[in-house]
Design a protein around this motif. Structure first.
Motif, PDB file in Angstrom:
ATOM      1  N   PRO A  52       0.803  -1.228   0.000  1.00  0.00           N
ATOM      2  CA  PRO A  52       0.000   0.000   0.000  1.00  0.00           C
ATOM      3  C   PRO A  52       0.839   1.283   0.000  1.00  0.00           C
ATOM      4  CG  PRO A  52      -0.907  -1.588   1.570  1.00  0.00           C
ATOM      5  CD  PRO A  52       0.376  -2.170   1.066  1.00  0.00           C
ATOM      6  N   TYR A  53       1.985   1.280   0.728  1.00  0.00           N
ATOM      7  CA  TYR A  53       2.776   2.519   0.834  1.00  0.00           C
ATOM      8  C   TYR A  53       3.299   2.978  -0.525  1.00  0.00           C
ATOM      9  CZ  TYR A  53       7.415   0.418   0.205  1.00  0.00           C
ATOM     10  OH  TYR A  53       8.518  -0.190  -0.344  1.00  0.00           O
ATOM     11  N   THR A 136       6.621  -4.933  11.307  1.00  0.00           N
ATOM     12  CA  THR A 136       5.684  -3.819  11.506  1.00  0.00           C
ATOM     13  C   THR A 136       4.631  -4.202  12.551  1.00  0.00           C
ATOM     14  OG1 THR A 136       5.959  -3.181   9.192  1.00  0.00           O
ATOM     15  CG2 THR A 136       4.052  -2.285  10.333  1.00  0.00           C
ATOM     16  N   GLY A 157      -7.998  -3.862   8.923  1.00  0.00           N
ATOM     17  CA  GLY A 157      -7.208  -4.524   7.877  1.00  0.00           C
ATOM     18  C   GLY A 157      -6.731  -5.868   8.395  1.00  0.00           C
ATOM     19  N   GLY A 160      -5.240  -8.738   6.336  1.00  0.00           N
ATOM     20  CA  GLY A 160      -4.105  -8.373   5.487  1.00  0.00           C
ATOM     21  C   GLY A 160      -2.792  -8.847   6.095  1.00  0.00           C
ATOM     22  N   ALA A 161      -1.708  -8.461   5.446  1.00  0.00           N
ATOM     23  CA  ALA A 161      -0.386  -8.948   5.835  1.00  0.00           C
ATOM     24  C   ALA A 161      -0.031  -8.523   7.261  1.00  0.00           C
ATOM     25  CB  ALA A 161       0.651  -8.435   4.836  1.00  0.00           C
ATOM     26  N   VAL A 162      -0.091  -7.240   7.532  1.00  0.00           N
ATOM     27  CA  VAL A 162       0.265  -6.750   8.866  1.00  0.00           C
ATOM     28  C   VAL A 162      -0.828  -7.126   9.874  1.00  0.00           C
ATOM     29  CG1 VAL A 162       0.645  -4.674  10.255  1.00  0.00           C
ATOM     30  CG2 VAL A 162       1.670  -4.831   7.972  1.00  0.00           C
ATOM     31  N   LYS A 187     -13.173 -13.349   4.777  1.00  0.00           N
ATOM     32  CA  LYS A 187     -12.035 -12.913   5.597  1.00  0.00           C
ATOM     33  C   LYS A 187     -12.412 -12.930   7.077  1.00  0.00           C
ATOM     34  CE  LYS A 187      -9.679 -10.089   2.086  1.00  0.00           C
ATOM     35  NZ  LYS A 187      -9.113  -8.775   1.742  1.00  0.00           N
ATOM     36  N   HIS A 231     -12.811   3.965  10.618  1.00  0.00           N
ATOM     37  CA  HIS A 231     -12.282   2.998  11.580  1.00  0.00           C
ATOM     38  C   HIS A 231     -11.626   3.714  12.768  1.00  0.00           C
ATOM     39  CE1 HIS A 231     -12.788  -0.337   8.685  1.00  0.00           C
ATOM     40  NE2 HIS A 231     -12.618  -1.121   9.723  1.00  0.00           N
ATOM     41  N   MET A 250      -3.224   4.289   6.730  1.00  0.00           N
ATOM     42  CA  MET A 250      -4.570   4.849   6.520  1.00  0.00           C
ATOM     43  C   MET A 250      -5.001   4.567   5.092  1.00  0.00           C
ATOM     44  SD  MET A 250      -4.880   8.334   8.684  1.00  0.00           S
ATOM     45  CE  MET A 250      -4.659   8.342  10.462  1.00  0.00           C
ATOM     46  N   ALA A 252      -7.587   3.716   3.685  1.00  0.00           N
ATOM     47  CA  ALA A 252      -8.885   4.218   3.191  1.00  0.00           C
ATOM     48  C   ALA A 252      -8.733   5.553   2.469  1.00  0.00           C
ATOM     49  CB  ALA A 252      -9.881   4.334   4.337  1.00  0.00           C
ATOM     50  N   TYR A 254      -5.643   6.585   0.761  1.00  0.00           N
ATOM     51  CA  TYR A 254      -4.462   6.704  -0.104  1.00  0.00           C
ATOM     52  C   TYR A 254      -4.805   7.188  -1.513  1.00  0.00           C
ATOM     53  CZ  TYR A 254      -1.737   4.187   3.484  1.00  0.00           C
ATOM     54  OH  TYR A 254      -1.115   3.789   4.653  1.00  0.00           O
ATOM     55  N   LEU A 280       6.789   4.156  12.003  1.00  0.00           N
ATOM     56  CA  LEU A 280       7.446   3.703  10.775  1.00  0.00           C
ATOM     57  C   LEU A 280       8.312   2.510  11.141  1.00  0.00           C
ATOM     58  CD1 LEU A 280       8.618   6.968   8.967  1.00  0.00           C
ATOM     59  CD2 LEU A 280       6.772   5.430   8.302  1.00  0.00           C
ATOM     60  N   VAL A 281       8.136   1.446  10.404  1.00  0.00           N
ATOM     61  CA  VAL A 281       8.841   0.214  10.760  1.00  0.00           C
ATOM     62  C   VAL A 281      10.362   0.409  10.765  1.00  0.00           C
ATOM     63  CG1 VAL A 281       8.745  -0.676   8.375  1.00  0.00           C
ATOM     64  CG2 VAL A 281       9.029  -2.266  10.271  1.00  0.00           C
ATOM     65  N   VAL A 324      -4.150  -5.077  -4.061  1.00  0.00           N
ATOM     66  CA  VAL A 324      -3.932  -4.802  -2.628  1.00  0.00           C
ATOM     67  C   VAL A 324      -4.802  -3.635  -2.195  1.00  0.00           C
ATOM     68  CG1 VAL A 324      -2.268  -4.057  -0.894  1.00  0.00           C
ATOM     69  CG2 VAL A 324      -1.555  -5.575  -2.677  1.00  0.00           C
ATOM     70  N   ASN A 329      -6.338  -9.313  -1.787  1.00  0.00           N
ATOM     71  CA  ASN A 329      -5.374 -10.194  -1.119  1.00  0.00           C
ATOM     72  C   ASN A 329      -5.899 -10.669   0.227  1.00  0.00           C
ATOM     73  OD1 ASN A 329      -5.121  -7.379  -0.290  1.00  0.00           O
ATOM     74  ND2 ASN A 329      -3.456  -8.057   1.007  1.00  0.00           N
TER      75      ASN A 329
HETATM   76  P1  NAP Z   1      -2.631  -5.485   3.487  1.00  0.00           P
HETATM   77  O1  NAP Z   1      -3.389  -5.244   4.753  1.00  0.00           O
HETATM   78  O2  NAP Z   1      -2.131  -6.843   3.222  1.00  0.00           O
HETATM   79  O3  NAP Z   1      -3.495  -5.031   2.229  1.00  0.00           O
HETATM   80  C1  NAP Z   1      -4.257  -3.883   2.286  1.00  0.00           C
HETATM   81  C2  NAP Z   1      -5.691  -4.203   2.749  1.00  0.00           C
HETATM   82  O4  NAP Z   1      -6.361  -3.007   3.081  1.00  0.00           O
HETATM   83  C3  NAP Z   1      -6.542  -4.823   1.661  1.00  0.00           C
HETATM   84  O5  NAP Z   1      -6.359  -6.203   1.590  1.00  0.00           O
HETATM   85  C4  NAP Z   1      -7.950  -4.430   2.063  1.00  0.00           C
HETATM   86  O6  NAP Z   1      -8.550  -5.493   2.787  1.00  0.00           O
HETATM   87  C5  NAP Z   1      -7.741  -3.242   2.996  1.00  0.00           C
HETATM   88  N1  NAP Z   1      -8.401  -2.039   2.490  1.00  0.00           N
HETATM   89  C6  NAP Z   1      -8.275  -1.458   1.264  1.00  0.00           C
HETATM   90  N2  NAP Z   1      -9.053  -0.364   1.179  1.00  0.00           N
HETATM   91  C7  NAP Z   1      -9.704  -0.269   2.368  1.00  0.00           C
HETATM   92  C8  NAP Z   1     -10.677   0.642   2.887  1.00  0.00           C
HETATM   93  N3  NAP Z   1     -11.111   1.686   2.171  1.00  0.00           N
HETATM   94  N4  NAP Z   1     -11.132   0.451   4.139  1.00  0.00           N
HETATM   95  C9  NAP Z   1     -10.690  -0.610   4.885  1.00  0.00           C
HETATM   96  N5  NAP Z   1      -9.785  -1.502   4.446  1.00  0.00           N
HETATM   97  C10 NAP Z   1      -9.294  -1.326   3.201  1.00  0.00           C
HETATM   98  O7  NAP Z   1      -1.433  -4.451   3.430  1.00  0.00           O
HETATM   99  P2  NAP Z   1      -0.230  -4.354   4.443  1.00  0.00           P
HETATM  100  O8  NAP Z   1       1.009  -4.349   3.648  1.00  0.00           O
HETATM  101  O9  NAP Z   1      -0.404  -5.340   5.525  1.00  0.00           O
HETATM  102  O10 NAP Z   1      -0.418  -2.901   5.042  1.00  0.00           O
HETATM  103  C11 NAP Z   1      -1.472  -2.628   5.947  1.00  0.00           C
HETATM  104  C12 NAP Z   1      -1.389  -1.161   6.361  1.00  0.00           C
HETATM  105  O11 NAP Z   1      -0.184  -0.942   7.069  1.00  0.00           O
HETATM  106  C13 NAP Z   1      -1.394  -0.193   5.189  1.00  0.00           C
HETATM  107  O12 NAP Z   1      -2.130   0.940   5.542  1.00  0.00           O
HETATM  108  C14 NAP Z   1       0.071   0.149   5.028  1.00  0.00           C
HETATM  109  O13 NAP Z   1       0.259   1.394   4.430  1.00  0.00           O
HETATM  110  C15 NAP Z   1       0.530   0.114   6.473  1.00  0.00           C
HETATM  111  N6  NAP Z   1       1.949  -0.172   6.695  1.00  0.00           N
HETATM  112  C16 NAP Z   1       2.641   0.735   7.418  1.00  0.00           C
HETATM  113  C17 NAP Z   1       3.941   0.509   7.737  1.00  0.00           C
HETATM  114  C18 NAP Z   1       4.660   1.510   8.587  1.00  0.00           C
HETATM  115  O14 NAP Z   1       5.868   1.397   8.785  1.00  0.00           O
HETATM  116  N7  NAP Z   1       3.951   2.511   9.104  1.00  0.00           N
HETATM  117  C19 NAP Z   1       4.590  -0.654   7.273  1.00  0.00           C
HETATM  118  C20 NAP Z   1       3.848  -1.589   6.531  1.00  0.00           C
HETATM  119  C21 NAP Z   1       2.506  -1.337   6.252  1.00  0.00           C
HETATM  120  P3  NAP Z   1     -10.148  -5.593   3.021  1.00  0.00           P
HETATM  121  O15 NAP Z   1     -10.619  -6.676   2.107  1.00  0.00           O
HETATM  122  O16 NAP Z   1     -10.239  -5.951   4.454  1.00  0.00           O
HETATM  123  O17 NAP Z   1     -10.743  -4.265   2.675  1.00  0.00           O
END
Ligand code: NAP
Length: 340
Positions: A52-53, A136, A157, A160-162, A187, A231, A250, A252, A254, A280-281, A324, A329
């Protein structure tokens, strides 16, 4: 010696998206592949990550990671096999984790690669559950949110992965209740039946605030935010006094083209003495050894599970990225190149 490739394909950003990225914003281009220079390696990528980032990196704005440049390859986490080496310590056949994803072949200084062992864990997991994604979750829950045994934890989320790792880690470490939200009934089922969440809901089925209140009648102590917007507002309502929220993502917003509204109930942070903290990780690299030890143990014991969604073929890389953002996913989204 096997013949080295003379060309390979890579994804370039060719226009900056406004709102949702479109196929015309990117191009899959064939480029020459160089033999490695002194101290460098040539890697055939096997998996690369679409995250997503990366949507933020398509914008031309100053941020914690530099924007992708136009008409240049995009990048990100990848694992691959060394196919030529002029660097000490790296041999043909070694597997490495590195930062030049979105392409079939990468030629770069060996010091930017970390050797990984495919006999200890699947190669793809070094990007996901044992990599940046897992760290993360681990750092965001235990360090940033100061999770302690008995806390009730809500993660968005969550499939998802995290998110899927956050919920399970909280359960393993003695959360009193783990609640997750996700975007489909399948899910939600996975969260409860496979990952051991106490409750989960589909945020598309009704207001998050109402569904969260029902799932957590005694409130929550920790919120791990991957989504923002509605959320976050709902979580602020449900957080108990001295509650903590890790603001990790966030998603929702991006692709928003207009400024997004702040939580309308933000004033609640005062009376409840809430702590909302961004993360930030990259700030948490010091946790890496402890993280790997814990997660490897939980994986081996079967307490921690994970899924990956692998989209095969570099030509499908951009669709995987859009997937994604659309929620196609479950667990970590990866592009697989091994079969091509
Ligand atoms: P992920 O959760 O595997 O994939 C993104 C998921 O977000 C999608 O599968 C989708 O699942 C959900 N989504 C998309 N649009 C949405 C919406 N409008 N409202 C609610 N859910 C929505 O991705 P990830 O890599 O694990 O990342 C998750 C979050 O962590 C992201 O926001 C990412 O930017 C953030 N992140 C931050 C850091 C950091 O260092 N700060 C590091 C890694 C990731 P649904 O089917 O459930 O909608």
């Amino acid at each position: 010696m096997t013949e080295l490739p003379t060309s390979g394909r890579e994804w370039h950003l060719v226009a900056r998206p406004n709102g949702w990225p479109e196929p015309g914003d990117v191009a899959l281009r064939e480029v020459p592949v160089n033999e490695p220079g002194e101290g460098r390696i040539l890697v055939r990528n096997l998996y690369f990550s679409v995250d997503p980032y990366m949507r933020g990196r398509m914008n031309d704005v100053k941020s914690y990671t530099p924007p992708f440049q136009l008409d240049k390859p995009m990048d990100g986490a990848a694992v691959g096999e060394v196919i030529a080496s002029r660097a000490e310590g790296f041999a043909v056949g070694d597997h490495v984790l590195h930062g030049l994803g979105w392409r079939e072949y990468a030629e770069f200084p060996a010091q930017h690669a970390a050797k990984i062992d495919g006999s200890k864990a699947p190669l793809s997991s070094y990007i996901g559950v044992l990599g940046m994604t897992g760290l993360t979750a681990y750092a965001g829950l235990f360090d940033v949110a100061s999770f302690k045994e008995g806390d009730a934890v809500f993660v968005s989320g969550a499939a998802g992965a995290v998110g899927s790792q956050v919920g399970q880690m909280a359960r393993i470490k003695g959360a009193s209740r783990v609640i997750g939200s996700a975007g489909s009934d399948e899910k939600v089922k996975l969260l409860v039946e496979e990952y051991g969440f106490d409750a989960a809901f589909n945020y598309k089925n009704g207001p998050v605030r109402d569904q969260l209140k029902e799932a957590a009648p005694d409130g929550i102590d920790v919120y791990f935010d991957n989504v923002g917007g509605e959320h976050l507002e709902a979580a602020i309502s449900s957080l108990n006094v001295h509650g903590r929220a890790t603001i990790c993502g966030m998603i929702a917003q991006y692709n928003a083209t207009e400024p997004t509204p702040a939580p309308r109930n933000l004033a609640l942070v005062i009376g409840k003495r809430l702590r909302l903290q961004g993360m930030l990780v990259g700030d948490h690299a010091a946790l890496q050894p402890q993280f790997v030890e814990d997660v490897a143990g939980w994986l081996a014991s079967g307490e921690l599970k994970y899924q990956e969604t692998v989209v095969e073929g570099i030509e499908n890389g951009f669709d995987a990225f859009l997937g994604v953002l659309r929620g196609e996913n479950t667990g970590k989204m990866l592009v697989g190149l091994a079969g091509k």
